[in-house]
Design an enzyme around this catalytic site. Sequence first.
Site, PDB file in Angstrom:
ATOM      1  N   HIS A  94      20.046  67.478  35.561  1.00 54.12           N
ATOM      2  CA  HIS A  94      20.432  66.386  36.482  1.00 54.12           C
ATOM      3  C   HIS A  94      20.419  65.032  35.783  1.00 54.12           C
ATOM      4  O   HIS A  94      20.186  64.010  36.422  1.00 54.12           O
ATOM      5  CB  HIS A  94      19.513  66.322  37.708  1.00 54.12           C
ATOM      6  CG  HIS A  94      19.266  67.651  38.353  1.00 54.12           C
ATOM      7  ND1 HIS A  94      20.068  68.149  39.370  1.00 54.12           N
ATOM      8  CD2 HIS A  94      18.328  68.595  38.118  1.00 54.12           C
ATOM      9  CE1 HIS A  94      19.616  69.342  39.728  1.00 54.12           C
ATOM     10  NE2 HIS A  94      18.565  69.647  38.984  1.00 54.12           N
TER      11      HIS A  94
ATOM     12  N   SER B 224      35.742  44.877  20.367  1.00 55.04           N
ATOM     13  CA  SER B 224      36.412  44.369  21.564  1.00 55.04           C
ATOM     14  C   SER B 224      37.223  43.154  21.164  1.00 55.04           C
ATOM     15  O   SER B 224      36.847  42.423  20.249  1.00 55.04           O
ATOM     16  CB  SER B 224      35.348  43.986  22.601  1.00 55.04           C
ATOM     17  OG  SER B 224      35.838  42.972  23.451  1.00 55.04           O
TER      18      SER B 224
ATOM     19  N   GLU C 213      35.461  58.650  23.664  1.00 56.31           N
ATOM     20  CA  GLU C 213      36.109  58.382  24.957  1.00 56.31           C
ATOM     21  C   GLU C 213      37.511  58.980  24.988  1.00 56.31           C
ATOM     22  O   GLU C 213      37.940  59.571  25.974  1.00 56.31           O
ATOM     23  CB  GLU C 213      36.185  56.872  25.217  1.00 56.31           C
ATOM     24  CG  GLU C 213      34.850  56.240  25.538  1.00 56.31           C
ATOM     25  CD  GLU C 213      34.953  54.721  25.606  1.00 56.31           C
ATOM     26  OE1 GLU C 213      34.994  54.182  26.706  1.00 56.31           O
ATOM     27  OE2 GLU C 213      35.005  54.074  24.543  1.00 56.31           O
TER      28      GLU C 213
ATOM     29  N   LYS D 199      30.614  43.567  20.267  1.00 49.26           N
ATOM     30  CA  LYS D 199      30.727  44.946  20.732  1.00 49.26           C
ATOM     31  C   LYS D 199      31.152  45.961  19.689  1.00 49.26           C
ATOM     32  O   LYS D 199      31.927  45.678  18.797  1.00 49.26           O
ATOM     33  CB  LYS D 199      31.718  45.025  21.911  1.00 49.26           C
ATOM     34  CG  LYS D 199      31.137  44.375  23.137  1.00 49.26           C
ATOM     35  CD  LYS D 199      31.622  45.010  24.399  1.00 49.26           C
ATOM     36  CE  LYS D 199      31.088  46.409  24.570  1.00 49.26           C
ATOM     37  NZ  LYS D 199      31.524  46.975  25.835  1.00 49.26           N
TER      38      LYS D 199
END
Length: 462
Positions: A157, A278, A291, A284
Amino acid sequence: MSKKIASARISEKSSKLLQELNNSLPFDKVLYREDIEGSRAHAYMLSEQEIISKKDYQQIEDGLVEIYREIELGEFLLDGDDEDIHMAIEGRLTDKIGDAGKRLHTARSRNDQVALDFRLYVQKNTQKIGDLLLKNISTLIRVASKNTQTLLPGMTHLQHAQPINFGYHMMAYASMFKRDYERFLSSYERNNYSPIGCAALAGTPHPINRKTTAQKLGFKAPTLNCLDTVSDRDFALEILFNISTMMMHISRLSEELILWSASEFKFIQLSDKHATGSSIMPQKKNPDIPELLRGKTGRVNGNLVALLTVMKGLPLAYNKDMQEDKEGVFDSVKTALLSLQVLNEMMDEMSINVENMEKACMVGHLSATDLADYLVKEVGIPFRDAYHITGNVVNLAEDKGVDISELRFEELQSIDERIGRDVVALLDNRASMNARQSEGGTSTIRTLEQIEQLTCWVDSKR
Ligand code: ARG
């Protein structure tokens, strides 16, 4: 240049719009190798069976080899208005060698021809994907071998559950990829039968020998029933499903890499090669690669559902709907090959933050189950009672703001006096991980055993 070589009943030139809808050359041209390979085998068989003369065969053979060379060198561009790759190559051959070229299509139809080309393509790429899967399994084994002592909070979980080692976690993915490999292999075996010689749907009156072509093309045997063969796209559906399942596994691993790269975890760091910045936030470093791997899973699933839908209402045998079978497969294959290469490189170069993983194990009372197991094993308390006693110990640790592994003996005993001194050592996270020595468990010893078994398996496939 459309020669309309297959339009005996059609006198008018097709409309531009029809051509745009109908022509598959813009995408099926990637099948040129398979088409030429298939035609060479077919022509060889025709001459062996004395259906065409040796002289015609030699001209066809030389012509096809020449066309292959022209395509490879970019001299024949496959950008004409031929309907598909089969017509383009046959047309070119006839332009080159005349009547002999017109004999190539004896005892053959585009229906068995396309079934052959496409199957050859699928079989070839199934092997390529299999090889890359083995490479990925080896990389995961390498990462696992270095980390059989590295503690990591095992989760259910997405909540801290029990301490495991990072190598064990990697071996879970290696096991998934092993199943994927076996799935591709079994599809390869199941579909390793030759469609050529089925002609349009019913076979042919010519005295062909389908065993000759099957053997020449590396198939186990000819397919059983021609009506089925020209309308069967199970092999294409299987590679799509196998890719989808494999990408689902890659996607789950990617999801974990993304989580582990976040500040909240900081368990791993992807190499700068596999992260991007970024455009606005200078600080970043984004995990775009995992992804994208996760995102690509959506598109391969789409390809699978699209072909299942195309096939579901088709009467026997060939229907033009089936021309819709190719683009999705080409796309899924390309996606799978690229994804596997990228994943392998990324896993090979990622660095692991052992300290943060082990620190995270001090949150969530990961060894609580070990106390319950102790009370069952050493004191003879029924598991459900032991579970409740342990719950009280966890509450005490919470009240004191510490992890269960940090409680002192006196504190443990204040909950139940049957808790012995030896429990303190058992509640240590590393001891907890190593206590799980049941087959397939996380202990370092069992993890090493899994590594050894899978290493032997990979070696047996090479
Ligand atoms: N381009 C066609 C396809 O990909 C080849 C088969 C055409 N057969 C036919 N009977 N029109 O499916």
